[in-house]
Write a protein that holds these residues in place. Structure first.
Motif, PDB file in Angstrom:
ATOM      1  N   ALA A   1      14.724   2.149  -0.142  1.00 19.74           N
ATOM      2  CA  ALA A   1      15.353   3.123  -1.037  1.00 19.74           C
ATOM      3  C   ALA A   1      14.312   3.730  -1.985  1.00 19.74           C
ATOM      4  O   ALA A   1      14.614   4.687  -2.683  1.00 19.74           O
ATOM      5  N   ALA A   2      13.120   3.158  -2.015  1.00 17.49           N
ATOM      6  CA  ALA A   2      12.012   3.679  -2.827  1.00 17.49           C
ATOM      7  C   ALA A   2      10.702   3.300  -2.150  1.00 17.49           C
ATOM      8  O   ALA A   2      10.641   2.314  -1.401  1.00 17.49           O
ATOM      9  N   LEU A   3       9.684   4.087  -2.414  1.00 21.55           N
ATOM     10  CA  LEU A   3       8.362   3.748  -1.901  1.00 21.55           C
ATOM     11  C   LEU A   3       7.828   2.519  -2.632  1.00 21.55           C
ATOM     12  O   LEU A   3       8.008   2.375  -3.842  1.00 21.55           O
ATOM     13  N   ALA A   4       7.181   1.623  -1.898  1.00 18.94           N
ATOM     14  CA  ALA A   4       6.539   0.456  -2.501  1.00 18.94           C
ATOM     15  C   ALA A   4       5.185   0.897  -3.023  1.00 18.94           C
ATOM     16  O   ALA A   4       4.350   1.406  -2.272  1.00 18.94           O
ATOM     17  N   SER A   5       4.967   0.748  -4.315  1.00 19.07           N
ATOM     18  CA  SER A   5       3.751   1.236  -4.961  1.00 19.07           C
ATOM     19  C   SER A   5       2.923   0.090  -5.525  1.00 19.07           C
ATOM     20  O   SER A   5       3.476  -0.927  -5.939  1.00 19.07           O
ATOM     21  N   THR A   6       1.617   0.289  -5.548  1.00 19.99           N
ATOM     22  CA  THR A   6       0.705  -0.650  -6.211  1.00 19.99           C
ATOM     23  C   THR A   6      -0.390   0.152  -6.897  1.00 19.99           C
ATOM     24  O   THR A   6      -0.713   1.262  -6.480  1.00 19.99           O
ATOM     25  N   ILE A   7      -0.941  -0.435  -7.938  1.00 16.64           N
ATOM     26  CA  ILE A   7      -2.092   0.146  -8.629  1.00 16.64           C
ATOM     27  C   ILE A   7      -3.237  -0.850  -8.513  1.00 16.64           C
ATOM     28  O   ILE A   7      -3.050  -2.046  -8.751  1.00 16.64           O
ATOM     29  N   LYS A   8      -4.399  -0.329  -8.140  1.00 15.29           N
ATOM     30  CA  LYS A   8      -5.589  -1.169  -8.023  1.00 15.29           C
ATOM     31  C   LYS A   8      -6.683  -0.568  -8.904  1.00 15.29           C
ATOM     32  O   LYS A   8      -6.976   0.616  -8.817  1.00 15.29           O
ATOM     33  N   VAL A   9      -7.279  -1.408  -9.749  1.00 20.22           N
ATOM     34  CA  VAL A   9      -8.362  -0.974 -10.633  1.00 20.22           C
ATOM     35  C   VAL A   9      -9.623  -1.719 -10.213  1.00 20.22           C
ATOM     36  O   VAL A   9      -9.621  -2.948 -10.138  1.00 20.22           O
TER      37      VAL A   9
ATOM     38  N   LEU B   1     -10.747  13.103  -7.175  1.00 13.14           N
ATOM     39  CA  LEU B   1      -9.458  12.543  -6.778  1.00 13.14           C
ATOM     40  C   LEU B   1      -9.348  12.762  -5.284  1.00 13.14           C
ATOM     41  O   LEU B   1      -9.410  13.898  -4.812  1.00 13.14           O
ATOM     42  N   LYS B   2      -9.222  11.674  -4.538  1.00 18.96           N
ATOM     43  CA  LYS B   2      -9.039  11.761  -3.093  1.00 18.96           C
ATOM     44  C   LYS B   2      -7.581  11.422  -2.799  1.00 18.96           C
ATOM     45  O   LYS B   2      -7.094  10.366  -3.198  1.00 18.96           O
ATOM     46  N   ILE B   3      -6.929  12.338  -2.112  1.00 20.38           N
ATOM     47  CA  ILE B   3      -5.526  12.152  -1.767  1.00 20.38           C
ATOM     48  C   ILE B   3      -5.426  12.048  -0.250  1.00 20.38           C
ATOM     49  O   ILE B   3      -5.929  12.909   0.475  1.00 20.38           O
ATOM     50  N   ALA B   4      -4.765  10.995   0.229  1.00 20.54           N
ATOM     51  CA  ALA B   4      -4.497  10.833   1.658  1.00 20.54           C
ATOM     52  C   ALA B   4      -2.993  10.636   1.815  1.00 20.54           C
ATOM     53  O   ALA B   4      -2.436   9.647   1.339  1.00 20.54           O
ATOM     54  N   ILE B   5      -2.353  11.602   2.455  1.00 21.82           N
ATOM     55  CA  ILE B   5      -0.910  11.519   2.703  1.00 21.82           C
ATOM     56  C   ILE B   5      -0.701  11.530   4.213  1.00 21.82           C
ATOM     57  O   ILE B   5      -0.989  12.524   4.885  1.00 21.82           O
ATOM     58  N   ASN B   6      -0.246  10.407   4.737  1.00 24.40           N
ATOM     59  CA  ASN B   6      -0.026  10.240   6.176  1.00 24.40           C
ATOM     60  C   ASN B   6      -1.235  10.686   6.994  1.00 24.40           C
ATOM     61  O   ASN B   6      -1.110  11.360   8.012  1.00 24.40           O
ATOM     62  N   GLY B   7      -2.421  10.339   6.529  1.00 22.71           N
ATOM     63  CA  GLY B   7      -3.650  10.637   7.252  1.00 22.71           C
ATOM     64  C   GLY B   7      -4.300  11.963   6.894  1.00 22.71           C
ATOM     65  O   GLY B   7      -5.456  12.187   7.224  1.00 22.71           O
TER      66      GLY B   7
ATOM     67  N   SER C   1      -1.262   3.436  -4.541  1.00 21.70           N
ATOM     68  CA  SER C   1      -0.766   3.469  -3.162  1.00 21.70           C
ATOM     69  C   SER C   1       0.749   3.470  -3.192  1.00 21.70           C
ATOM     70  O   SER C   1       1.350   2.694  -3.939  1.00 21.70           O
ATOM     71  N   GLU C   2       1.340   4.332  -2.354  1.00 21.28           N
ATOM     72  CA  GLU C   2       2.794   4.400  -2.245  1.00 21.28           C
ATOM     73  C   GLU C   2       3.133   4.412  -0.762  1.00 21.28           C
ATOM     74  O   GLU C   2       2.670   5.274  -0.028  1.00 21.28           O
ATOM     75  N   ARG C   3       3.977   3.441  -0.340  1.00 19.71           N
ATOM     76  CA  ARG C   3       4.251   3.289   1.095  1.00 19.71           C
ATOM     77  C   ARG C   3       5.705   2.946   1.369  1.00 19.71           C
ATOM     78  O   ARG C   3       6.354   2.261   0.595  1.00 19.71           O
ATOM     79  N   THR C   4       6.150   3.429   2.498  1.00 16.71           N
ATOM     80  CA  THR C   4       7.411   3.014   3.086  1.00 16.71           C
ATOM     81  C   THR C   4       7.237   3.153   4.591  1.00 16.71           C
ATOM     82  O   THR C   4       6.144   3.483   5.052  1.00 16.71           O
ATOM     83  N   ARG C   5       8.278   2.924   5.366  1.00 22.90           N
ATOM     84  CA  ARG C   5       8.122   2.957   6.824  1.00 22.90           C
ATOM     85  C   ARG C   5       7.515   4.255   7.350  1.00 22.90           C
ATOM     86  O   ARG C   5       6.648   4.230   8.195  1.00 22.90           O
ATOM     87  N   GLY C   6       7.955   5.401   6.854  1.00 26.85           N
ATOM     88  CA  GLY C   6       7.497   6.667   7.404  1.00 26.85           C
ATOM     89  C   GLY C   6       6.472   7.405   6.565  1.00 26.85           C
ATOM     90  O   GLY C   6       6.003   8.465   6.960  1.00 26.85           O
TER      91      GLY C   6
END
Length: 145
Positions: free
Chosen positions: A99-107, A52-58, A35-40
């Motif tokens: 200044a960067a997207l907040a990312s997390t990895i979930k397994v 692989l399922k990709i969801a970018i801004n819906g 997951s990669e997130r920032t305000r916009g």
């Protein structure tokens, strides 16, 4: 001569045992999410043994994942101590001021979820670098096809 034969048999058994253990760990992983997130922006990449399922801004897209791609990813993930994944330290803090997207990895493994700390996009904790860049490589390959 007898001792050499016993030593070779022991080494072969040990190697076979380690390979079996690695394969078992790989098979237990159900999916891996980045997951990669920032305000916009919000990007979620969910990878399983089949797709692989990709969801970018819906906006959602699906791509097939080959057995070889999934094996490579799970092999990389199985090296990580998932019990400690939430304790790994992020090397930078640019995500705190957008200044960067907040990312997390979930397994997800054996009906348990192991989630990393938040880290800056492109700069994961040292222990997660191989997995992160393997995921990004797979995502880039699928999106460019």
């Amino acid at each position: 001569m007898k001792s050499i034969l016993i030593l070779v048999a022991f080494i072969a058994f040990f190697c076979f045992s380690c390979t079996n253990q690695l394969k078992q760990n790989q098979q237990m992983i159900e999916n891996i999410t980045l997951s990669e997130r920032t305000r916009g922006t919000q990007r979620v990449y969910n990878i399983s043994s089949e797709n692989l399922k990709i969801a970018i801004n819906g906006e959602e897209s699906d791509y097939k994942v080959s057995h070889a791609e999934w094996s490579k990813l799970t092999e990389t993930a199985s090296i990580i101590n998932l019990e400690e994944i939430s304790a790994y330290k992020a090397p930078t803090t640019k995500r705190f001021n957008d200044a960067a997207l907040a990312s997390t990895i979930k397994v997800s493994k054996e009906n348990k979820e192991f989630e990393s700390v938040s880290f800056d996009e492109g700069n994961p904790p040292t222990e997660l670098k191989n997995l992160y860049f393997e995921m990004k490589k797979l995502i880039k390959t699928k999106k460019s096809n």
